[in-house]
Write a protein that holds these residues in place. Structure first.
Motif, PDB file in Angstrom:
ATOM      1  N   GLN A 185       0.823  -1.199   0.000  1.00  0.00           N
ATOM      2  CA  GLN A 185       0.000   0.000   0.000  1.00  0.00           C
ATOM      3  C   GLN A 185       0.868   1.264   0.000  1.00  0.00           C
ATOM      4  OE1 GLN A 185      -3.443  -0.093  -0.187  1.00  0.00           O
ATOM      5  NE2 GLN A 185      -3.073  -2.291  -0.482  1.00  0.00           N
ATOM      6  N   GLN A 186       0.450   2.242  -0.794  1.00  0.00           N
ATOM      7  CA  GLN A 186       1.167   3.511  -0.810  1.00  0.00           C
ATOM      8  C   GLN A 186       0.992   4.267   0.499  1.00  0.00           C
ATOM      9  OE1 GLN A 186      -0.210   5.643  -4.267  1.00  0.00           O
ATOM     10  NE2 GLN A 186       0.873   4.309  -5.717  1.00  0.00           N
ATOM     11  N   ASP A 187      -0.192   4.188   1.057  1.00  0.00           N
ATOM     12  CA  ASP A 187      -0.478   4.853   2.332  1.00  0.00           C
ATOM     13  C   ASP A 187      -1.118   3.830   3.269  1.00  0.00           C
ATOM     14  OD1 ASP A 187      -0.992   6.509   4.418  1.00  0.00           O
ATOM     15  OD2 ASP A 187      -2.279   7.906   3.332  1.00  0.00           O
ATOM     16  N   PRO A 188      -0.307   3.066   4.018  1.00  0.00           N
ATOM     17  CA  PRO A 188      -0.868   2.021   4.884  1.00  0.00           C
ATOM     18  C   PRO A 188      -1.823   2.557   5.948  1.00  0.00           C
ATOM     19  CG  PRO A 188       1.516   1.765   4.635  1.00  0.00           C
ATOM     20  CD  PRO A 188       1.160   3.090   4.061  1.00  0.00           C
ATOM     21  N   SER A 189      -1.693   3.832   6.295  1.00  0.00           N
ATOM     22  CA  SER A 189      -2.579   4.376   7.333  1.00  0.00           C
ATOM     23  C   SER A 189      -4.038   4.369   6.884  1.00  0.00           C
ATOM     24  CB  SER A 189      -2.149   5.793   7.703  1.00  0.00           C
ATOM     25  OG  SER A 189      -2.270   6.664   6.590  1.00  0.00           O
ATOM     26  N   LYS A 190      -4.290   4.577   5.599  1.00  0.00           N
ATOM     27  CA  LYS A 190      -5.664   4.553   5.109  1.00  0.00           C
ATOM     28  C   LYS A 190      -6.256   3.153   5.202  1.00  0.00           C
ATOM     29  CE  LYS A 190      -5.348   8.547   2.006  1.00  0.00           C
ATOM     30  NZ  LYS A 190      -5.529   9.048   0.629  1.00  0.00           N
ATOM     31  N   LEU A 191      -5.457   2.135   4.820  1.00  0.00           N
ATOM     32  CA  LEU A 191      -5.921   0.759   4.945  1.00  0.00           C
ATOM     33  C   LEU A 191      -6.156   0.407   6.413  1.00  0.00           C
ATOM     34  CD1 LEU A 191      -6.606  -1.988   3.796  1.00  0.00           C
ATOM     35  CD2 LEU A 191      -4.158  -2.523   3.712  1.00  0.00           C
ATOM     36  N   THR A 192      -5.317   0.920   7.291  1.00  0.00           N
ATOM     37  CA  THR A 192      -5.489   0.672   8.722  1.00  0.00           C
ATOM     38  C   THR A 192      -6.809   1.247   9.217  1.00  0.00           C
ATOM     39  OG1 THR A 192      -3.098   0.680   9.090  1.00  0.00           O
ATOM     40  CG2 THR A 192      -4.504   1.070  11.000  1.00  0.00           C
ATOM     41  N   ASN A 193      -7.119   2.479   8.819  1.00  0.00           N
ATOM     42  CA  ASN A 193      -8.379   3.095   9.233  1.00  0.00           C
ATOM     43  C   ASN A 193      -9.580   2.311   8.725  1.00  0.00           C
ATOM     44  OD1 ASN A 193      -6.994   5.164  10.529  1.00  0.00           O
ATOM     45  ND2 ASN A 193      -7.053   6.510   8.749  1.00  0.00           N
ATOM     46  N   ILE A 194      -9.494   1.884   7.489  1.00  0.00           N
ATOM     47  CA  ILE A 194     -10.604   1.120   6.914  1.00  0.00           C
ATOM     48  C   ILE A 194     -10.744  -0.226   7.621  1.00  0.00           C
ATOM     49  CG2 ILE A 194     -11.411  -0.016   4.811  1.00  0.00           C
ATOM     50  CD1 ILE A 194     -10.161   2.274   3.221  1.00  0.00           C
ATOM     51  N   LEU A 195      -9.619  -0.863   7.941  1.00  0.00           N
ATOM     52  CA  LEU A 195      -9.667  -2.144   8.652  1.00  0.00           C
ATOM     53  C   LEU A 195     -10.353  -2.004  10.007  1.00  0.00           C
ATOM     54  CD1 LEU A 195      -6.241  -3.958   8.088  1.00  0.00           C
ATOM     55  CD2 LEU A 195      -8.518  -4.837   7.575  1.00  0.00           C
ATOM     56  N   VAL A 196      -9.995  -0.978  10.735  1.00  0.00           N
ATOM     57  CA  VAL A 196     -10.586  -0.764  12.057  1.00  0.00           C
ATOM     58  C   VAL A 196     -12.092  -0.556  11.937  1.00  0.00           C
ATOM     59  CG1 VAL A 196     -10.655   0.786  14.040  1.00  0.00           C
ATOM     60  CG2 VAL A 196      -8.465   0.108  13.070  1.00  0.00           C
ATOM     61  N   CYS A 197     -12.510   0.271  10.999  1.00  0.00           N
ATOM     62  CA  CYS A 197     -13.943   0.507  10.800  1.00  0.00           C
ATOM     63  C   CYS A 197     -14.666  -0.767  10.382  1.00  0.00           C
ATOM     64  CB  CYS A 197     -14.161   1.602   9.752  1.00  0.00           C
ATOM     65  SG  CYS A 197     -13.632   3.252  10.257  1.00  0.00           S
ATOM     66  N   PHE A 198     -14.034  -1.532   9.506  1.00  0.00           N
ATOM     67  CA  PHE A 198     -14.693  -2.735   9.006  1.00  0.00           C
ATOM     68  C   PHE A 198     -14.800  -3.807  10.083  1.00  0.00           C
ATOM     69  CE2 PHE A 198     -14.624  -6.846   6.734  1.00  0.00           C
ATOM     70  CZ  PHE A 198     -15.826  -6.709   6.051  1.00  0.00           C
ATOM     71  N   LEU A 199     -13.778  -3.949  10.926  1.00  0.00           N
ATOM     72  CA  LEU A 199     -13.848  -4.938  12.005  1.00  0.00           C
ATOM     73  C   LEU A 199     -14.964  -4.586  12.987  1.00  0.00           C
ATOM     74  CD1 LEU A 199     -10.067  -5.638  12.768  1.00  0.00           C
ATOM     75  CD2 LEU A 199     -11.705  -7.143  11.622  1.00  0.00           C
ATOM     76  N   GLU A 200     -15.134  -3.306  13.249  1.00  0.00           N
ATOM     77  CA  GLU A 200     -16.222  -2.901  14.139  1.00  0.00           C
ATOM     78  C   GLU A 200     -17.572  -3.194  13.502  1.00  0.00           C
ATOM     79  OE1 GLU A 200     -17.480   0.942  16.901  1.00  0.00           O
ATOM     80  OE2 GLU A 200     -15.901   1.129  15.395  1.00  0.00           O
ATOM     81  N   LEU A 201     -17.692  -2.943  12.213  1.00  0.00           N
ATOM     82  CA  LEU A 201     -18.940  -3.250  11.517  1.00  0.00           C
ATOM     83  C   LEU A 201     -19.194  -4.752  11.480  1.00  0.00           C
ATOM     84  CD1 LEU A 201     -21.387  -2.537   9.797  1.00  0.00           C
ATOM     85  CD2 LEU A 201     -19.874  -2.430   7.804  1.00  0.00           C
ATOM     86  N   LEU A 202     -18.138  -5.543  11.262  1.00  0.00           N
ATOM     87  CA  LEU A 202     -18.277  -6.995  11.223  1.00  0.00           C
ATOM     88  C   LEU A 202     -18.775  -7.527  12.567  1.00  0.00           C
ATOM     89  CD1 LEU A 202     -17.784  -9.156   9.079  1.00  0.00           C
ATOM     90  CD2 LEU A 202     -15.502  -9.494  10.034  1.00  0.00           C
ATOM     91  N   GLU A 203     -18.276  -6.945  13.645  1.00  0.00           N
ATOM     92  CA  GLU A 203     -18.733  -7.356  14.968  1.00  0.00           C
ATOM     93  C   GLU A 203     -20.216  -7.032  15.160  1.00  0.00           C
ATOM     94  OE1 GLU A 203     -17.516  -6.730  19.679  1.00  0.00           O
ATOM     95  OE2 GLU A 203     -16.264  -5.920  18.080  1.00  0.00           O
ATOM     96  N   LEU A 204     -20.650  -5.901  14.660  1.00  0.00           N
ATOM     97  CA  LEU A 204     -22.064  -5.542  14.776  1.00  0.00           C
ATOM     98  C   LEU A 204     -22.948  -6.455  13.932  1.00  0.00           C
ATOM     99  CD1 LEU A 204     -21.752  -1.660  14.670  1.00  0.00           C
ATOM    100  CD2 LEU A 204     -22.429  -3.039  16.627  1.00  0.00           C
ATOM    101  N   LEU A 205     -22.461  -6.870  12.778  1.00  0.00           N
ATOM    102  CA  LEU A 205     -23.233  -7.793  11.944  1.00  0.00           C
ATOM    103  C   LEU A 205     -23.438  -9.128  12.660  1.00  0.00           C
ATOM    104  CD1 LEU A 205     -21.645  -7.078   8.441  1.00  0.00           C
ATOM    105  CD2 LEU A 205     -23.981  -6.536   9.162  1.00  0.00           C
TER     106      LEU A 205
END
Length: 758
Positions: A239-259
């Motif tokens: 990734q050119q900017d790993p911080s963006k992927l990190t932010n998306i991962l954190v948001c997605f894991l929280e959403l996955l837990e809610l699902l």
């Protein structure tokens, strides 16, 4: 005349206190409608209203652009206008957010809530506000884009509650940005908004949560699956900017837990609610990515909650009822997740898992000059990885029917786990017992420690019951039990280490029994039932503990006879039961007796409060923090227990254990019988007439001396039994403990039989 901003301020103050609005609803909609241009998506086009001096009800045409100040620089004036427009838009979004919140608040008057509902409905129908808020996400102003996302989330939930069809602009926005992975800010906003809406669904007390959830997830079900596959197919290091992927991962894991939470607490209707269990290896691969430690920590804790079926407990609490329709696929899905975890462990997941703690500093992880760097192990990951491995193994063994296959799996995965833990906990072990690892690894986390102990007992019971069902010989049973000990899963050793670290303090055990924050009640009932059938082995384990204590520093396990004997043949064991000769495997002794350790000492594990087992005092640093002081007056005891009962919250596992230990609700047929029996004879005889003194004088190993672990454990049982009984008599115990007291009475009878001279 009041300015536009002043009208908004006055409106905000009224809505904030839940006051009733007198003007026509359309007038307020005019002031709440953000005048953003879709073409520019910025605050600049809204400057034409910035200096308006009109009251509600005047047409937009009367609001004209303010004249430039004579002699003022154009750039300075424009910057001032942009600033004023920005403040106005932020205030508009704030009023909308507070108005939607007050709409379901009991603090606001009923007429006021109806007025707020009417205003929001008109705003949604006439202003195309969803599209305008989505347009604001592209603004470079982070505060503005965040407020827009928060406001849109509440408006979406309002539409769900009011059974209004979700706008096409919102659905198209989600489908466009989640169709494949991208590093755009819109992806993060989209995931964050969905998360906020689902949290609002869980927090609400309305009875139509299932229907609301179906309405919200239905148009996005396929989109979630596509995004799941696209996101987890990324290569973090490329990734050119790993911080963006990190932010998306954190948001997605929280959403996955809610699902998954929506599946457990409501009803499974969509594939997105099962996506983790259908493709678990994709998520587990994140643990091998060079991602930040907090992402891996969040993921492995999430996996732990899934295996324990505790996803969403912190969010839902008692306000979220369990689904009335049983989810027949849940057991199958959890088994698939457990198998994926074990497969990852067999491929070396634990070896690649980094557990070296980085410094936690305010504002980042960079250590400032002059500050001391505190190194050590990340015990959050250590505990979570250990519990995930043990729980996965327990789930898998429940489906096995071959004793040999279970033995192989136990040896394989527990060996991996103990090897993983050795550098981090080995130097803090006080004995050479491989079962001590559990208390040491989880000493700072009571709930996880008891879950691990319960999983360990599940492994032991599964193996021994399968062995009994296939009519194995006594020697094979002994070998099987010894096999569980060598792999750190002997329940007697684990329980003795547990009470030893507690300083044999019965008040701490009582706190665990009263509280529903751990699974101690369920675990304790399982152990007491096992103890009735396995009393001889428990007695023998106590002898080995005393031998190790008397000759600390030497592997007592390698000098003594075999630890175990047939439980069925030793239920009525005499004071000094004979045991066949035998030794522990050399590999086990070498693995845990070695002095070399690559891990530095940990302040979390090496605290003073963790060394209660090194002395023979019955006091413990943990005891001072117990909920009830039973040496205090009767009035203070009642007051403390009232607080305990008030704060007691029964979780699903706790309620299941209660059904295991209590009789019919509101009945207590054996209360009188228990009272007479308890008054007639205590569990442990008084020191003046105890048979221990006569027998222990001629006993070289002081098996029944007051310093012995056998005596101190049984004494702890006696104190616990008396405390539970006393609280039951005062109707202060949070559930019916009659069955629990019966189990303790059985232990009393077995103890009295074992100390009675032949």
């Amino acid at each position: 005349m009041k300015t536009f901003y002043e009208v908004l301020e006055q409106l905000y103050k009224k809505v904030l206190v839940g006051a009733t609005l007198e003007k026509d609803s359309h007038d307020y909609v005019f002031y709440l409608n953000p005048a953003f241009s879709d073409a520019y998506c910025s605050v600049a086009p809204s400057l034409e209203w910035s200096n308006a001096d009109d009251a509600p009800g005047q047409p937009p045409s009367s609001h004209v652009k303010g004249a430039p100040v004579p002699g003022a620089p154009v750039c300075g004036q424009r910057g001032s206008e942009v600033s004023r427009a920005r403040e106005r838009v932020l205030l508009q979004l704030t009023v909308i957010r507070v108005m939607v919140t007050r709409m379901w608040s009991r603090e606001a008057e009923g007429h006021a809530r109806g007025k707020y509902r009417e205003i929001i409905r008109i705003l949604l129908q006439s202003a195309d506000i969803d599209s305008k808020l989505i347009c604001m996400f592209q603004n470079s102003d982070k505060l503005l884009s965040h407020m827009a996302a928060q406001c849109l989330a509440l408006l979406l939930y309002f539409q769900l509650r009011e059974k209004i069809t979700l706008s096409n602009s919102w659905i198209a926005f989600c489908q466009t940005n989640l169709s494949e992975y991208s590093e755009s800010e819109e992806v993060t906003h989209c995931l964050w908004i969905i998360t906020i809406v689902m949290k609002e669904i869980f927090k609400d007390t309305c009875p139509e949560k299932t229907e609301i959830l179906k309405q919200f997830l239905a148009p996005l079900d396929t989109t979630f699956e596509v995004f799941y596959n696209s996101l987890l197919a990324q290569h973090f290091e490329n990734q050119q900017d790993p911080s963006k992927l990190t932010n998306i991962l954190v948001c997605f894991l929280e959403l996955l837990e809610l699902l998954i939470t929506s599946r457990i607490y409501l009803t499974a209707h969509f594939k997105s609610q099962r996506i983790l269990f259908l493709k678990p290896s994709c998520v587990l691969d994140i643990l091998t990515w060079p991602a930040p430690a907090f992402v891996k920590r969040k993921l492995i804790i999430f996996i732990k909650k899934c295996l324990l079926c505790k996803v969403g407990e912190d969010l839902c609490g008692r306000s979220m009822p369990l689904s009335l329709s049983p989810d027949h696929l849940l057991d199958e899905d959890v088994l698939a997740l457990a198998n994926a975890v074990l497969q990852a462990v067999s491929l070396g997941l634990l070896e690649t898992l980094s557990v070296h703690r980085k410094p936690s500093c305010f504002g980042g992880d960079a250590v400032q000059p002059g500050c001391r760097l505190i190194s050590g192990s990340d015990h959050v990951i250590l505990r979570a990885a250990s519990l995930v491995t043990m729980k996965s193994l327990e789930i898998k063994l429940q489906k096995c029917t071959s004793t040999n296959e279970m033995k192989v799996d136990l040896q394989k995965f527990m060996s991996e786990l103990l090897t993983f833990l050795k550098p981090h906990v080995q130097r803090f072990l006080q004995s050479h017992d491989p079962c001590e690892w559990l208390c040491r690894a989880f000493i700072d986390q009571d709930d996880d420690m008891l879950e691990a102990a319960k999983a360990s007992m599940g492994l032991y019971l599964r193996l021994t019951r399968e062995c009994e069902a296939t009519a194995k010989s006594t020697q094979e049973k002994e070998m099987l039990i010894n096999h569980t000990h060598e792999n750190g899963c002997n329940p007697h050793c684990i329980f003795l280490f547990f009470v030893k670290y507690l300083g044999f303090d019965s008040t701490v055990l009582l706190d665990f029994l009263i509280s529903s924050e751990t699974c101690f009640l369920e675990y304790f009932v399982m152990y007491l039932k096992l103890l009735q059938k396995d009393w001889g082995n428990f007695f023998t384990v106590c002898q080995f503990f005393d031998a190790a204590e008397s000759q600390r520093g030497t592997p007592a396990w390698s000098r003594s006879p075999s630890l175990f004997q047939d439980g069925s043949a030793s239920r009525a064991a005499p004071c000094h039961p004979a045991a066949p000769e035998g030794r522990l495997s050399a590999s086990t002794r070498v693995s845990w007796a070695s002095d070399d350790s690559s891990g530095p000492p940990s302040q979390e594990v090496a605290g003073e409060g963790t060394h209660a087992a090194q002395d023979h005092s019955l006091s413990s640093p943990w005891a001072s923090q117990s909920l009830v002081d039973y040496d205090s007056s009767e009035d203070s005891e009642v007051e403390s227990m009232d607080q305990c009962v008030t704060n007691s919250k029964q979780t699903s596992l706790h309620q299941e254990a209660r059904r295991e230990t209590q009789g019919p609700a509101g009945t207590n047929p054996d209360k009188k019988e228990l009272r007479l029996e308890l008054q007639s004879r205590p569990l442990v005889p008084k020191e003046s007439n105890t048979p221990f003194s006569a027998e222990s004088e001629g006993d070289s190993d002081n098996t029944f001396s007051e310093a012995g672990i056998f005596y101190r454990t049984v004494k702890c049982f006696e104190e616990l039994q008396s405390a539970v009984y006393r609280l039951q008599m005062k109707n202060l115990f949070p559930y019916n403990p009659t069955a629990l007291l019966k189990l303790l009475k059985c232990i009393e009878a077995m103890y009295n039989k074992s100390v009675t001279p032949l």
